[in-house]
Design a protein around this motif. Sequence first.
Motif, PDB file in Angstrom:
ATOM      1  N   HIS A  27     -30.925  -9.277 -37.698  1.00  0.00           N
ATOM      2  CA  HIS A  27     -31.057  -7.926 -38.248  1.00  0.00           C
ATOM      3  C   HIS A  27     -32.523  -7.642 -38.494  1.00  0.00           C
ATOM      4  O   HIS A  27     -33.217  -8.462 -39.105  1.00  0.00           O
ATOM      5  CB  HIS A  27     -30.290  -7.808 -39.566  1.00  0.00           C
ATOM      6  CG  HIS A  27     -28.811  -7.983 -39.396  1.00  0.00           C
ATOM      7  ND1 HIS A  27     -27.965  -6.930 -39.161  1.00  0.00           N
ATOM      8  CD2 HIS A  27     -28.047  -9.106 -39.370  1.00  0.00           C
ATOM      9  CE1 HIS A  27     -26.731  -7.387 -39.015  1.00  0.00           C
ATOM     10  NE2 HIS A  27     -26.749  -8.714 -39.136  1.00  0.00           N
ATOM     11  N   HIS A  41     -32.085  -1.654 -38.881  1.00  0.00           N
ATOM     12  CA  HIS A  41     -31.799  -0.926 -40.118  1.00  0.00           C
ATOM     13  C   HIS A  41     -33.078  -0.233 -40.532  1.00  0.00           C
ATOM     14  O   HIS A  41     -34.143  -0.825 -40.453  1.00  0.00           O
ATOM     15  CB  HIS A  41     -31.350  -1.894 -41.215  1.00  0.00           C
ATOM     16  CG  HIS A  41     -30.220  -2.780 -40.787  1.00  0.00           C
ATOM     17  ND1 HIS A  41     -28.905  -2.460 -40.991  1.00  0.00           N
ATOM     18  CD2 HIS A  41     -30.220  -3.967 -40.130  1.00  0.00           C
ATOM     19  CE1 HIS A  41     -28.131  -3.419 -40.486  1.00  0.00           C
ATOM     20  NE2 HIS A  41     -28.911  -4.352 -39.959  1.00  0.00           N
ATOM     21  N   LEU A  85     -26.330  -6.515 -46.677  1.00  0.00           N
ATOM     22  CA  LEU A  85     -26.092  -7.468 -45.583  1.00  0.00           C
ATOM     23  C   LEU A  85     -25.697  -8.832 -46.150  1.00  0.00           C
ATOM     24  O   LEU A  85     -24.808  -9.500 -45.632  1.00  0.00           O
ATOM     25  CB  LEU A  85     -27.344  -7.604 -44.709  1.00  0.00           C
ATOM     26  CG  LEU A  85     -27.693  -6.410 -43.816  1.00  0.00           C
ATOM     27  CD1 LEU A  85     -29.061  -6.620 -43.154  1.00  0.00           C
ATOM     28  CD2 LEU A  85     -26.619  -6.179 -42.760  1.00  0.00           C
ATOM     29  N   ASN A 139     -27.894   4.949 -42.295  1.00  0.00           N
ATOM     30  CA  ASN A 139     -28.912   4.325 -41.445  1.00  0.00           C
ATOM     31  C   ASN A 139     -29.463   5.332 -40.449  1.00  0.00           C
ATOM     32  O   ASN A 139     -30.659   5.407 -40.222  1.00  0.00           O
ATOM     33  CB  ASN A 139     -28.304   3.114 -40.726  1.00  0.00           C
ATOM     34  CG  ASN A 139     -29.365   2.227 -40.099  1.00  0.00           C
ATOM     35  OD1 ASN A 139     -30.488   2.149 -40.606  1.00  0.00           O
ATOM     36  ND2 ASN A 139     -29.026   1.588 -39.003  1.00  0.00           N
ATOM     37  N   ILE A 151     -32.627 -12.242 -41.010  1.00  0.00           N
ATOM     38  CA  ILE A 151     -33.068 -10.869 -41.278  1.00  0.00           C
ATOM     39  C   ILE A 151     -34.593 -10.849 -41.206  1.00  0.00           C
ATOM     40  O   ILE A 151     -35.251 -11.604 -41.918  1.00  0.00           O
ATOM     41  CB  ILE A 151     -32.611 -10.388 -42.684  1.00  0.00           C
ATOM     42  CG1 ILE A 151     -31.079 -10.466 -42.797  1.00  0.00           C
ATOM     43  CG2 ILE A 151     -33.107  -8.974 -42.947  1.00  0.00           C
ATOM     44  CD1 ILE A 151     -30.556 -10.138 -44.197  1.00  0.00           C
ATOM     45  N   VAL A 199     -35.075  -5.089 -40.281  1.00  0.00           N
ATOM     46  CA  VAL A 199     -35.198  -3.970 -41.225  1.00  0.00           C
ATOM     47  C   VAL A 199     -36.567  -3.334 -41.004  1.00  0.00           C
ATOM     48  O   VAL A 199     -37.596  -3.985 -41.174  1.00  0.00           O
ATOM     49  CB  VAL A 199     -35.055  -4.456 -42.680  1.00  0.00           C
ATOM     50  CG1 VAL A 199     -35.222  -3.290 -43.657  1.00  0.00           C
ATOM     51  CG2 VAL A 199     -33.712  -5.145 -42.877  1.00  0.00           C
ATOM     52  N   GLU A 212     -32.320  -4.048 -29.148  1.00  0.00           N
ATOM     53  CA  GLU A 212     -30.883  -3.792 -29.313  1.00  0.00           C
ATOM     54  C   GLU A 212     -30.107  -4.262 -28.084  1.00  0.00           C
ATOM     55  O   GLU A 212     -29.024  -4.844 -28.199  1.00  0.00           O
ATOM     56  CB  GLU A 212     -30.630  -2.295 -29.559  1.00  0.00           C
ATOM     57  CG  GLU A 212     -30.802  -1.914 -31.024  1.00  0.00           C
ATOM     58  CD  GLU A 212     -30.627  -0.415 -31.290  1.00  0.00           C
ATOM     59  OE1 GLU A 212     -30.458  -0.052 -32.472  1.00  0.00           O
ATOM     60  OE2 GLU A 212     -30.684   0.375 -30.326  1.00  0.00           O
ATOM     61  N   LYS A 254     -29.835  -6.041 -34.360  1.00  0.00           N
ATOM     62  CA  LYS A 254     -29.340  -4.849 -35.066  1.00  0.00           C
ATOM     63  C   LYS A 254     -30.477  -4.285 -35.909  1.00  0.00           C
ATOM     64  O   LYS A 254     -31.182  -5.044 -36.572  1.00  0.00           O
ATOM     65  CB  LYS A 254     -28.189  -5.233 -36.004  1.00  0.00           C
ATOM     66  CG  LYS A 254     -26.967  -5.768 -35.298  1.00  0.00           C
ATOM     67  CD  LYS A 254     -25.928  -4.669 -35.160  1.00  0.00           C
ATOM     68  CE  LYS A 254     -24.612  -5.161 -34.568  1.00  0.00           C
ATOM     69  NZ  LYS A 254     -24.726  -6.019 -33.395  1.00  0.00           N
ATOM     70  N   GLU A 299     -26.644 -13.799 -35.847  1.00  0.00           N
ATOM     71  CA  GLU A 299     -27.018 -12.386 -35.917  1.00  0.00           C
ATOM     72  C   GLU A 299     -28.502 -12.252 -36.238  1.00  0.00           C
ATOM     73  O   GLU A 299     -29.051 -13.052 -36.999  1.00  0.00           O
ATOM     74  CB  GLU A 299     -26.237 -11.672 -37.039  1.00  0.00           C
ATOM     75  CG  GLU A 299     -24.747 -11.627 -36.798  1.00  0.00           C
ATOM     76  CD  GLU A 299     -23.997 -11.015 -37.985  1.00  0.00           C
ATOM     77  OE1 GLU A 299     -24.645 -10.432 -38.879  1.00  0.00           O
ATOM     78  OE2 GLU A 299     -22.763 -11.146 -38.008  1.00  0.00           O
TER      79      GLU A 299
END
Lengths: 481, 236, 247
Positions: free
Chosen positions: A289, A84, A99, B6, A235, A291, A77, A82, A287
């Motif tokens: 992300h 999730h 997303l 979340n 992602i 998960v 981070e 990011k 970006e």
Amino acid sequence: MNHVTSETFDENAKAALADSQLRGALRNATSLFGKRRLAAAQGLTNWEDLRTQARAIKDDVLLHLDQYLENFVSQAEARGAKFHWARDGAEANAIICRLAAERNARSIVKSKSMTTEETHLNVALEAAGIQVIETDLGEYIIQLAEETPSHIIVPAIHKTKRQIAELFTQELGIPPTDDVAKLTSTARATLRDRFAAADIGISGVNFGVAETGTIVILENEGNIRLTTSLPRFHIAVMGIEKVVPRFADLDIFLKLLPRSGTGQRLTTYQSFITGTKQNAFDDGPEELHVVMLDNGRSRMLAHPVTRQSLACIRCGACLNACPVYQQIGGHAYGSVYPGPIGAVITPQLMGLEKTQQLPYASSLCGACREVCPVKIDIPRLLLHLRGEITEKSSPEVQQAKGRTMERFAFKMWRLMMLRPWAYNLSARVGRLFQGLVVKDGKIGRVKSFVGPLAAWTSGRDLRPLDQKSFRDKWASDQGKS
Amino acid sequence: MEERSNRNSREAIFESIRGALAASKVLDAKESELHHAAEAAAYLQPGIKHDVASLVELFKENLEAVDGHCIIVETRSDVVQALYEIINKLQGTYLKAKRIAVSDSSEIERLVNLVDVDVDTFAVAPTASEVFNFDVGITYAQAGIAETGTLVLDSSRERNRLVSLVPPVHIAILNASSIVQTLGEALATLRQAEEVSPIITLVTGPSRTADIELTLAIGVHGPQELYVIVNKNLEE
Amino acid sequence: MRVSLFVTCLVDQLWSSVGTSSVEVLRRVGCEVEFDDRQTCCAQPAFNTGYRSEARDVARRFIEIFEETKADAIVSPSGSCTAMVRHYPELFADEPDWLKRAQAIAERTHELSSFLIRVLKREDVGASWNGRLTWHDACHGLRDLNLKSEPRTLLKNVHGAEYVELDNADSCCGFGGTFSVKYPEISLAILDQKIEAIERAGVNAVVAGDASCLMQIGGRLSRHGSKVKVMHIAELLASQEMSGNVR
């Protein structure tokens, strides 16, 4: 899609056994991979030490998973990633669909990820009207054929090049060819446009390094690099167990994983991604992300035997080594995770109700344990799950077809084995009645109501009880005969 | 709302992890296999230490074993000559090699300018939408690993991420002094940086696949040709 | 040395010659052999099928019986059943008293070929047999007890016998206990790989250390009408026939 499920493992396996093309392909592939793995392992003098060390690292991670996850996440981070959190597959898919929608994504390229196979992400994305293309060659073939992967490392291991050529002719309009190079370049050319047009790239993760927040992904084709470099958004979908503590640990795992999987010293590419790019004009996505998927994993921490399942690094070596997998391939297991590791992971992820055949789909030969780079004692896990099935599962599982009879048989067996007189008596009764079926000193095919006897003699003769048991011989002459 | 959901999921997962680990404590005590704690990993050290000259040879041998090309040269002008020979040869093939992209290292640009070949298009670090229109990508490699014939591409040192990946041919220039012997040494160096670079790629040979009947095919998504020019820098 | 024979239920009832052969070999190398006829089964079928409570009861009884012997070792002509005894501690994780007793019994129990080589250091037991033979590694002997060189050494020292290595000797025969009747088709498919290798080896006999594998392999060979015999290693080591007759 013609999905087979774990519930019908028995029938799936029989269908696979009847498919001679499949069995030929499996025999070639598993024996080739087995030989390559062995040669690669023997190429290192400290292979056994590496396995021991890798397992110790995994045990440490799993016993302190919460701490290592926190470290990993805070490091990543701090570098712009990011996170999730998804408790199950549906939640993971919903996050990714959201997303994608927020970014008005129309087209997604994906690299091979067992985790997203587990969540059936493609189905969810397509339902949301987003086009998703698998870019690993094997996965691409599978996607075109509307099938599911049958091996962790080689998804299309069950398909011959002729079948693939026909598929490409039909779907991509190329002239028929059996030239693998031509088929490969066709896929390359077709997928280039997809990469260029994609809004989002979705990848899996092999390792997440806690101390630096780095995610590491291994591959040979370059599609993962393209997936994670070209689209504006990346992602990454990661099982929560994929953390390693230190950067230095990668030295060990990068030695074990390629050698165990394909027999390579290193796969062609390793991507180390730490957060997002530093400058806007740098190459790469804007970006990142990540998960984080639980989907039943945290539950497995609750017992030292089941916890081992989470040490798996998805190399596929146990599949290649397994005599059962070698005969029936991956689809019969009815799960994204086939073979020995699948037979222990699938029931834990999906529950025993629909998967109760899988822990029994093994001769307990131990070849899987022998090749596992992180020393997972798969036979012990299988026995543990068998114990859960007979003793701790739901009434539905406990009373499944055949199990009531089996339980009764083992109760009788117990009575017999605890009392020598009962044991002797049963043997005498057996001798008395076996005359009905013994011919020429053996028991041939018996179409009997006694299921196991019929099953045994369907393809094998059975050795009858000796006229005189060892104990009888001992009683008469102290074993001199 | 998504934020909250979340957070909830995160809490639920951590709760589940901690609950499971707590439940397992009693059982763990009985498992002897857990008694050997993990040794803190150290980067694995090589058995025999090689000198630079033999590291270069080892690098070449291992790179060629995975279908990469390796040219060992001694000076900067040799590098230019090697580039000339590679590109000139490729121009006679279907790969054409007339559209050349380079990383944003100014030295690479200077070197390529010295190469006397026909060029239709030339670009420094083209963007994601442009990079598909090139035949050859030329970059530095920030390090090499001799035992596996591996290149270490650190994209914080030059913009090489797409140039080394998208064109069908990748030519990398590697200084002999930056070849280390083992993967462990390379990882240790990468870790020593104050901050680990956002993107580091290890490259061992050209792109490959065996997804169709386990038949090896070179050049599926990444470069199908990989040339490494190792410069021993003997001019001084 | 005094040895208590754990003959196994399968050998006792179906293959008694393996028991008598074991006695003969052990006596030939100077052991005094005793046999406690209260013994039945090691509990493996229940343990491997998931019936742990039944397995525990039968294992307790095994421990009680064999605790009484004053013999120096418990010896069994089965890698699989010996491995089961070595697994006993797993059954008693929650019962410290029984755990100790299980560990003590596990330590005293040896598979025959391993006992001959590792404990008695006997590589040649004076066996003779005429013919060409090969060895199938039974999985539990191989992977749980690490028996690889031991049986081969013994077989290579059988006078008059020609030893050949089997292709994929260490691959499973497909028996797997209840697996063989739960999934007979898969079991047979695995078995047929083994049978092919045996036929390719061109031997008179295939030898193994577990009667269960031999039932599986022998049952298929017999169904095919093959001339290859199956022999337990105890039978081969007991053999002293130089006459040239292959049984």
